[in-house]
Design an enzyme around this catalytic site. Structure first.
Site, PDB file in Angstrom:
ATOM      1  CB  THR A 143      -0.917  -0.006   1.237  1.00 49.21           C
ATOM      2  OG1 THR A 143      -1.710  -1.183   1.177  1.00 49.21           O
ATOM      3  CG2 THR A 143      -1.811   1.218   1.264  1.00 49.21           C
ATOM      4  CD  GLU A 163      -4.082  -8.709  -1.760  1.00 47.25           C
ATOM      5  OE1 GLU A 163      -3.307  -9.113  -2.632  1.00 47.25           O
ATOM      6  OE2 GLU A 163      -5.279  -9.076  -1.706  1.00 47.25           O
ATOM      7  CG  PHE A 164      -8.740  -4.496  -2.466  1.00 50.79           C
ATOM      8  CD1 PHE A 164      -9.029  -3.241  -1.950  1.00 50.79           C
ATOM      9  CD2 PHE A 164      -8.224  -4.577  -3.756  1.00 50.79           C
ATOM     10  CE1 PHE A 164      -8.830  -2.090  -2.700  1.00 50.79           C
ATOM     11  CE2 PHE A 164      -8.015  -3.435  -4.523  1.00 50.79           C
ATOM     12  CZ  PHE A 164      -8.320  -2.179  -3.986  1.00 50.79           C
ATOM     13  CG  ASN A 175      -8.308  -0.571   3.621  1.00 50.05           C
ATOM     14  OD1 ASN A 175      -9.186  -1.375   3.305  1.00 50.05           O
ATOM     15  ND2 ASN A 175      -7.054  -0.932   3.788  1.00 50.05           N
ATOM     16  N   GLY A 202      -9.253  -2.037  14.273  1.00 52.62           N
ATOM     17  CA  GLY A 202      -7.839  -2.278  14.563  1.00 52.62           C
ATOM     18  C   GLY A 202      -7.193  -2.996  13.391  1.00 52.62           C
ATOM     19  CB  CYS A 262      -5.273  -2.749   6.628  1.00 47.75           C
ATOM     20  SG  CYS A 262      -4.264  -3.898   5.728  1.00 47.75           S
ATOM     21  CE  LYS A 310      -9.755 -10.251  10.184  1.00 48.42           C
ATOM     22  NZ  LYS A 310     -10.294  -9.844   8.907  1.00 48.42           N
TER      23      LYS A 310
HETATM   24  C1  UDX Z   1      -9.032  -4.788   6.065  1.00 46.77           C
HETATM   25  C2  UDX Z   1      -9.846  -4.695   4.783  1.00 46.77           C
HETATM   26  O1  UDX Z   1     -11.128  -5.292   4.991  1.00 46.77           O
HETATM   27  C3  UDX Z   1      -9.099  -5.346   3.641  1.00 46.77           C
HETATM   28  O2  UDX Z   1      -9.844  -5.186   2.440  1.00 46.77           O
HETATM   29  C4  UDX Z   1      -7.725  -4.699   3.496  1.00 46.77           C
HETATM   30  O3  UDX Z   1      -6.983  -5.327   2.475  1.00 46.77           O
HETATM   31  C5  UDX Z   1      -6.961  -4.782   4.804  1.00 46.77           C
HETATM   32  O4  UDX Z   1      -7.756  -4.196   5.868  1.00 46.77           O
HETATM   33  P1  UDX Z   1      -8.558  -6.670   7.893  1.00 46.77           P
HETATM   34  O5  UDX Z   1      -7.761  -5.631   8.629  1.00 46.77           O
HETATM   35  O6  UDX Z   1      -8.005  -8.037   7.745  1.00 46.77           O
HETATM   36  O7  UDX Z   1      -8.892  -6.165   6.416  1.00 46.77           O
HETATM   37  O8  UDX Z   1      -9.950  -6.846   8.690  1.00 46.77           O
HETATM   38  P2  UDX Z   1     -11.473  -6.473   8.637  1.00 46.77           P
HETATM   39  O9  UDX Z   1     -12.246  -7.725   8.800  1.00 46.77           O
HETATM   40  O10 UDX Z   1     -11.850  -5.617   7.499  1.00 46.77           O
HETATM   41  O11 UDX Z   1     -11.620  -5.646  10.013  1.00 46.77           O
HETATM   42  C6  UDX Z   1     -10.865  -4.479  10.287  1.00 46.77           C
HETATM   43  C7  UDX Z   1     -11.238  -3.920  11.639  1.00 46.77           C
HETATM   44  O12 UDX Z   1     -12.548  -3.357  11.650  1.00 46.77           O
HETATM   45  C8  UDX Z   1     -11.235  -4.962  12.760  1.00 46.77           C
HETATM   46  O13 UDX Z   1     -10.674  -4.378  13.904  1.00 46.77           O
HETATM   47  C9  UDX Z   1     -12.714  -5.251  12.975  1.00 46.77           C
HETATM   48  O14 UDX Z   1     -12.992  -5.699  14.272  1.00 46.77           O
HETATM   49  C10 UDX Z   1     -13.316  -3.881  12.726  1.00 46.77           C
HETATM   50  N1  UDX Z   1     -14.727  -3.928  12.325  1.00 46.77           N
HETATM   51  C11 UDX Z   1     -15.067  -4.521  11.152  1.00 46.77           C
HETATM   52  C12 UDX Z   1     -15.692  -3.323  13.123  1.00 46.77           C
HETATM   53  O15 UDX Z   1     -15.391  -2.781  14.192  1.00 46.77           O
HETATM   54  N2  UDX Z   1     -16.987  -3.337  12.690  1.00 46.77           N
HETATM   55  C13 UDX Z   1     -17.365  -3.889  11.504  1.00 46.77           C
HETATM   56  O16 UDX Z   1     -18.564  -3.842  11.177  1.00 46.77           O
HETATM   57  C14 UDX Z   1     -16.375  -4.514  10.737  1.00 46.77           C
END
Ligand code: UDX
Length: 436
Positions: A121, A149-150, A206, A255, A258, A318
């Protein structure tokens, strides 16, 4: 296609293994010898569902190998993917040190017509920096691309095999043609744009998701003030198809590796280009302030944290990962210890990571099961929505002789059930709860 992925962190290993599984010859390249020797033995230094199995299969098939040698890694490659870390610098911007030094290393060995694609990124304006470095050394024709990357941790393999879309940023048709062909087996939408648009798309995606989470958290805070239940509000607004009910659960803030980093980088980038008053600086601040605010609020509801024993369930950032980067537990546990509470921690996968991170403290212990962590506690704090934590029958840990609280920091448990077990229930933004 012969592919080299530079950087065998989370994104690099998953990308290498998945492309190998589609019959490409892939080399994973990293300067960290320890990491490479572990990967050669199929040892993944983090927990990610399905990855170890895929790694084993692909190394066995001969489609995937790992090396620390640049020449061997690059000289036959048609596509070099840069997937090294771009951590935030102290001001919040993306630190491109690793990316640019990997670029310098690879440049002398580039094969004619090779594509160098940046998956890390990075802000718009990075490809010219990469180009400048390569052009100083390489005597061959080469192409550049941005390929953000997503994938999500915890479902990284699945997300890579079945992405919602693939974004390719390039200037030449030949690059689009070759990268489109590479992604053809994934049967997904391939979006072909300029490198700047591809890089902005990553930050925009993001930042949008982080904003969405922050937005519903703020609505939840308002519900606390007026007796509304945020879950009822979500149910009501989600019927609007423009809004929907996906990715929309309130909690203790976002958290991980990313969102916090990318929102800060976008905020920094905004300041650099004279747009420092925009939304993104505020989003980041709101998320930073959230946990201390909530912890104080919970503490007020249960008559203060001091002297309470608290089971903190969920230590990773998570579910389905052992990654503790920007995990809520990193703020919650020190807060509780500071308030003279005793903490009993549990996580299905992140226990050993947590034990390494937290300094030993007589008021902090880690436990191998929910049951054990919850023994004789005053408060159960369900911090992360691991299925095991959400589905657990907490009637097992109720102690009739004392008053106990269950805080559902993700609104995933049934409030009526929690109350039925004998706990005082605390959720996020849940005013008058009258569940059937
Ligand atoms: C994220 C993006 O989804 C992904 O596309 C990118 O490439 C990297 O960042 P990730 O960090 O693995 O992925 O987790 P994600 O499941 O999206 O959750 C991110 C954070 O948001 C977590 O702390 C999660 O607990 C929080 N979250 C997510 C919430 O608090 N509420 C929600 O409704 C969804």
């Amino acid at each position: 296609m012969q592919i080299t992925v530079i950087g065998t962190g989370f994104v690099g290993v998953v990308t290498a293994a998945v492309f190998a599984s589609y019959d490409n010859k892939v080399i994973g390249l990293d300067i960290d010898e320890k990491k490479i020797s572990k990967l050669k033995k199929n040892l993944v230094p983090f927990y990610e569902p399905g990855l170890e199995k895929l790694l084993k299969q692909q190394q066995k098939s001969g489609n995937l190998e790992f090396t620390t040698a640049y020449q061997k890694g690059i000289e036959n490659s048609d596509l070099v993917i840069l997937a090294v870390g771009t951590p935030s610098n102290p001001e919040g911007g993306a630190d491109l040190t690793y990316l640019l030094s990997a670029t310098k290393e690879l440049a002398p060995y580039l094969k004619s017509e090779a594509i160098v694609a940046v998956k890390s990124t990075v802000p718009p304006g990075t490809l010219p920096k990469v180009d400048k470095i390569i052009s100083q050394t390489a005597n061959v024709k080469y192409y550049l691309a941005a390929m953000p990357e997503f994938l999500k941790e915890g479902s990284a393999v699945e997300d890579t095999i079945h992405p919602d879309r693939v974004v390719i940023g390039a200037r030449e048709n030949v690059v689009f043609d070759r990268l489109r062909e590479l992604h053809r087996p994934l049967k997904c939408q391939v979006i072909e744009v300029s490198p700047e648009s591809a890089q902005m798309a990553k930050y925009a995606a993001n930042a949008y998701l982080a904003t969405r989470i922050t937005f519903i958290n703020q609505i939840a805070d308002l519900c606390e003030k007026n007796g509304a239940d945020v879950e009822e509000v979500i149910a009501a607004i989600s019927h609007d198809r423009r809004i929907g009910k996906h990715y929309w659960y309130p909690g203790v803030g976002y958290g991980g590796s990313c969102f916090p980093k990318d929102v800060k980088e976008l905020a920094y980038y905004s300041r650099q280009v004279g747009e420092g008053e925009n939304l993104f600086n505020k989003i980041s601040d709101l998320n930073e302030e959230r946990i201390p605010r909530l912890m104080k609020n919970f503490g007020d509801q249960l008559g203060g944290w001091s002297g309470k024993t608290v089971a903190v369930l969920g230590l990773a950032f998570k579910p389905h990962t052992d990654d503790m980067r920007e995990a809520p537990s990193l703020k919650v546990i020190p807060y509780l210890l500071d308030q003279q509470a005793k903490v009993r921690g549990y996580d299905p996968k992140a226990l050993s990571a947590a034990k390494q991170i937290f300094p030993s403290d007589e008021n902090l212990s880690f436990h191998d099961s929910i049951d054990d962590a919850c023994q004789s506690v005053d408060v159960v704090l369900a911090l992360i929505e691991w299925p095991e934590i959400v589905d657990y029958d907490y009637s097992h840990v109720i102690d009739q002789k004392k008053e106990q609280w269950l805080i559902d920091a993700r609104n995933q448990l049934l409030a009526s059930q929690v109350k039925g077990w004998g706990f005082n229930y605390i959720g996020i933004g849940r005013g008058e709860i009258d569940e059937q």
